[in-house]
Design a protein around this motif. Structure first.
Motif, mmCIF file in Angstrom:
data_model
loop_
_atom_site.group_PDB
_atom_site.id
_atom_site.type_symbol
_atom_site.label_atom_id
_atom_site.label_comp_id
_atom_site.label_asym_id
_atom_site.label_seq_id
_atom_site.Cartn_x
_atom_site.Cartn_y
_atom_site.Cartn_z
ATOM 1 N N ALA A 74 0.834 -1.206 0.000
ATOM 2 C CA ALA A 74 0.000 0.000 0.000
ATOM 3 C C ALA A 74 0.868 1.255 0.000
ATOM 4 C CB ALA A 74 -0.933 0.002 1.208
ATOM 5 N N ALA A 75 2.026 1.197 0.635
ATOM 6 C CA ALA A 75 2.911 2.364 0.683
ATOM 7 C C ALA A 75 3.626 2.589 -0.647
ATOM 8 C CB ALA A 75 3.946 2.182 1.791
ATOM 9 N N ASP A 76 3.721 1.559 -1.473
ATOM 10 C CA ASP A 76 4.415 1.686 -2.750
ATOM 11 C C ASP A 76 3.557 2.310 -3.842
ATOM 12 O OD1 ASP A 76 6.622 0.543 -1.631
ATOM 13 O OD2 ASP A 76 6.172 -1.476 -2.344
ATOM 14 N N GLN A 77 2.250 2.454 -3.612
ATOM 15 C CA GLN A 77 1.376 3.005 -4.638
ATOM 16 C C GLN A 77 1.615 4.508 -4.768
ATOM 17 O OE1 GLN A 77 -2.584 1.923 -3.559
ATOM 18 N NE2 GLN A 77 -2.277 -0.235 -4.045
ATOM 19 N N PRO A 78 1.595 5.012 -6.008
ATOM 20 C CA PRO A 78 1.852 6.448 -6.198
ATOM 21 C C PRO A 78 0.698 7.294 -5.673
ATOM 22 C CG PRO A 78 1.188 5.431 -8.272
ATOM 23 C CD PRO A 78 1.342 4.322 -7.258
ATOM 24 N N VAL A 79 1.054 8.497 -5.236
ATOM 25 C CA VAL A 79 0.064 9.453 -4.758
ATOM 26 C C VAL A 79 -0.457 10.230 -5.957
ATOM 27 C CG1 VAL A 79 -0.310 11.456 -3.277
ATOM 28 C CG2 VAL A 79 1.238 9.640 -2.567
ATOM 29 N N HIS A 80 -1.776 10.345 -6.068
ATOM 30 C CA HIS A 80 -2.372 11.068 -7.185
ATOM 31 C C HIS A 80 -2.170 12.566 -7.006
ATOM 32 C CE1 HIS A 80 -4.162 7.486 -8.827
ATOM 33 N NE2 HIS A 80 -4.650 7.179 -7.641
ATOM 34 N N GLN A 81 -1.805 13.230 -8.089
ATOM 35 C CA GLN A 81 -1.612 14.669 -8.076
ATOM 36 C C GLN A 81 -2.966 15.363 -8.175
ATOM 37 O OE1 GLN A 81 1.314 16.155 -7.643
ATOM 38 N NE2 GLN A 81 2.324 14.171 -7.531
ATOM 39 N N PRO A 82 -3.127 16.540 -7.547
ATOM 40 C CA PRO A 82 -4.398 17.252 -7.658
ATOM 41 C C PRO A 82 -4.626 17.721 -9.093
ATOM 42 C CG PRO A 82 -2.787 18.592 -6.524
ATOM 43 C CD PRO A 82 -2.178 17.235 -6.711
ATOM 44 N N GLN A 83 -5.889 17.939 -9.426
ATOM 45 C CA GLN A 83 -6.253 18.345 -10.781
ATOM 46 C C GLN A 83 -5.771 19.763 -11.063
ATOM 47 O OE1 GLN A 83 -10.451 17.793 -10.801
ATOM 48 N NE2 GLN A 83 -10.312 15.584 -11.011
ATOM 49 N N ALA A 84 -5.643 20.062 -12.335
ATOM 50 C CA ALA A 84 -5.210 21.395 -12.744
ATOM 51 C C ALA A 84 -6.307 22.405 -12.454
ATOM 52 C CB ALA A 84 -4.871 21.392 -14.234
ATOM 53 N N ALA A 85 -5.959 23.693 -12.549
ATOM 54 C CA ALA A 85 -6.885 24.764 -12.183
ATOM 55 C C ALA A 85 -8.133 24.789 -13.050
ATOM 56 C CB ALA A 85 -6.182 26.104 -12.274
ATOM 57 N N ALA A 86 -8.068 24.359 -14.292
ATOM 58 C CA ALA A 86 -9.222 24.429 -15.187
ATOM 59 C C ALA A 86 -10.169 23.253 -15.001
ATOM 60 C CB ALA A 86 -8.750 24.478 -16.641
ATOM 61 N N ASP A 87 -9.843 22.296 -14.129
ATOM 62 C CA ASP A 87 -10.641 21.084 -14.008
ATOM 63 C C ASP A 87 -11.763 21.161 -12.987
ATOM 64 O OD1 ASP A 87 -7.812 18.904 -14.545
ATOM 65 O OD2 ASP A 87 -9.168 19.840 -15.975
ATOM 66 N N GLY A 88 -11.921 22.214 -12.268
ATOM 67 C CA GLY A 88 -12.987 22.263 -11.282
ATOM 68 C C GLY A 88 -13.006 23.577 -10.544
ATOM 69 N N PRO A 89 -14.026 23.749 -9.689
ATOM 70 C CA PRO A 89 -14.116 24.993 -8.915
ATOM 71 C C PRO A 89 -12.980 25.093 -7.897
ATOM 72 C CG PRO A 89 -15.857 23.452 -8.306
ATOM 73 C CD PRO A 89 -15.133 22.847 -9.451
ATOM 74 N N PRO A 90 -12.647 26.313 -7.463
ATOM 75 C CA PRO A 90 -11.516 26.509 -6.545
ATOM 76 C C PRO A 90 -11.646 25.731 -5.240
ATOM 77 C CG PRO A 90 -12.250 28.615 -7.430
ATOM 78 C CD PRO A 90 -13.217 27.572 -7.897
ATOM 79 N N ILE A 91 -12.864 25.556 -4.732
ATOM 80 C CA ILE A 91 -13.020 24.840 -3.464
ATOM 81 C C ILE A 91 -12.623 23.380 -3.625
ATOM 82 C CG2 ILE A 91 -15.464 24.276 -3.782
ATOM 83 C CD1 ILE A 91 -13.968 25.358 -0.473
ATOM 84 N N LEU A 92 -12.930 22.788 -4.774
ATOM 85 C CA LEU A 92 -12.548 21.408 -5.044
ATOM 86 C C LEU A 92 -11.029 21.291 -5.180
ATOM 87 C CD1 LEU A 92 -13.421 18.511 -5.580
ATOM 88 C CD2 LEU A 92 -13.672 19.106 -7.986
#
Length: 110
Positions: A74-92
């Motif tokens: 489980a520790a070897d799995q990569p961490v997902h990067q947050p989405q870019a600015a155009a992909d959703g509202p600022p709160i998300l």
């Protein structure tokens, strides 16, 4: 310099406590094994008592191995990067950034 000494002292204290705890747990497991043996021998044969105690130790050992293997993968799995600015509202975006920061912080702590 003092930070390193403090950290080394804290690590040494933690290692000593863990070693002492492991030693006491080992002694306790020995006494529990003896108590189990003395309780089971009058009920079943010696051979069946040895089989029961061995099965208990084997089962606990396999569970511990399974937990160790599971947490390592489980520790070897990569961490997902947050989405870019155009992909959703600022709160998300802020929420995703916080999740990523928390996941990275938890990984560096262990």
């Amino acid at each position: 310099m003092f930070g390193i000494r403090k950290k080394a002292a804290k690590t040494a204290k933690r290692a000593g406590l863990l070693t002492g705890g492991l030693l006491l747990c080992t002694v306790g497991a020995g006494f529990l094994t003896l108590a189990g043996w003395l309780a089971l021998v009058p009920i079943v044969s010696m051979q069946m008592t040895a089989t029961i105690i061995a099965a208990i130790y084997l089962g606990i050992g396999l569970i511990m191995i399974g937990i160790g293997v599971r947490s390592e993968t489980a520790a070897d799995q990569p961490v997902h990067q947050p989405q870019a600015a155009a992909d959703g509202p600022p709160i998300l975006q802020a929420f995703m950034y916080g999740l990523q920061a928390g996941a990275q912080s938890d990984q560096t702590r262990h």
